[in-house]
Write an enzyme that holds these catalytic residues in place. Sequence first.
Site, PDB file in Angstrom:
ATOM      1  N   VAL A 178       0.805  -1.115  -0.109  1.00  0.00           N
ATOM      2  CA  VAL A 178      -0.343  -0.052  -0.201  1.00  0.00           C
ATOM      3  C   VAL A 178       0.844   0.969  -0.064  1.00  0.00           C
ATOM      4  O   VAL A 178       0.372   2.065  -0.984  1.00  0.00           O
ATOM      5  CB  VAL A 178      -1.036   0.083   1.316  1.00  0.00           C
ATOM      6  CG1 VAL A 178      -2.018   1.520   1.196  1.00  0.00           C
ATOM      7  CG2 VAL A 178      -1.918  -1.024   1.092  1.00  0.00           C
ATOM      8  N   TYR A 179       1.583   1.459   0.264  1.00  0.00           N
ATOM      9  CA  TYR A 179       2.594   2.300   0.925  1.00  0.00           C
ATOM     10  C   TYR A 179       3.009   2.552  -0.299  1.00  0.00           C
ATOM     11  O   TYR A 179       3.593   2.995  -0.470  1.00  0.00           O
ATOM     12  CB  TYR A 179       3.846   2.302   1.989  1.00  0.00           C
ATOM     13  CG  TYR A 179       4.746   3.337   2.109  1.00  0.00           C
ATOM     14  CD1 TYR A 179       5.032   4.617   2.900  1.00  0.00           C
ATOM     15  CD2 TYR A 179       6.225   3.468   1.560  1.00  0.00           C
ATOM     16  CE1 TYR A 179       5.246   5.527   2.945  1.00  0.00           C
ATOM     17  CE2 TYR A 179       7.202   3.711   2.293  1.00  0.00           C
ATOM     18  CZ  TYR A 179       6.248   4.993   2.687  1.00  0.00           C
ATOM     19  OH  TYR A 179       7.916   6.197   2.279  1.00  0.00           O
ATOM     20  N   ALA A 180       3.839   1.411  -1.320  1.00  0.00           N
ATOM     21  CA  ALA A 180       5.302   1.668  -2.305  1.00  0.00           C
ATOM     22  C   ALA A 180       3.976   1.946  -3.309  1.00  0.00           C
ATOM     23  O   ALA A 180       4.429   2.827  -4.066  1.00  0.00           O
ATOM     24  CB  ALA A 180       5.369   0.286  -2.640  1.00  0.00           C
TER      25      ALA A 180
END
Length: 242
Positions: free
Chosen positions: A152-154
Amino acid sequence: MTNALTGKVAAITGAASGIGLATTRAMIAEGARVVLIDRDKGALDAICKELGEAAIPLVIDLLDPKDCATLLAQVLEKAGQLDILHANAGSYIGGDLTDTDPDTIDRMLNLNVNVVMKNVLNVLPYMIERGTGDIMVTSSVAGHFPVSWEPVYASSKWAINNFVQTTRRQVNKHGIRMAAVSPGPVNSALLADWPEENLRKAKESGSIIEPTDVSDAIMFMLTRPRHVTIRDMVVLPSNFDM
């Protein structure tokens, strides 16, 4: 000190800690006045008391759309101008996607992507009218490499890297430079959400950099001659395997 930013005003989101605070200190050391934007009033007050008149606190909850939309107006009210926007505020989710709840995904994507876009949109007409300005965005090496333990962060950083590089091409004709700095793991509060085993290994191997390592890169980018744009810079710990 070269006073490279004397006479300039910067606004930095997420300025109460980590990369934002390190960049605040670096900019003030180079002669700038800095509007520190954060939702933590207590932290802002303490920092600005320490840093003196060049540090100007501004409490904004960036996840509140109405509050977020006041950024430029409040900066101009407090400082009279804006030369540099550092869109730095962000959050982190690590681990398997199946362990992540939808509300957390929404909050992180709103802060890491939507808020950055809104902040840039908010200041661009002002900078275009002036015919000059710098916009810096804190991205991540995860925006250049599919990091399997933080999908999700990436994904949020891949999105924001694309936003920076497409918008940069639209605004450079107006004298505005736009760029992203993409650090590897930084010794900051964001790492609290890292998988424990990954964090332990990174610390043991020296695979973490300090916020000042990132602020040094940002200052290099900002202090190039106006005809030079460092469009993106990846800053990694030498022992980080990516």
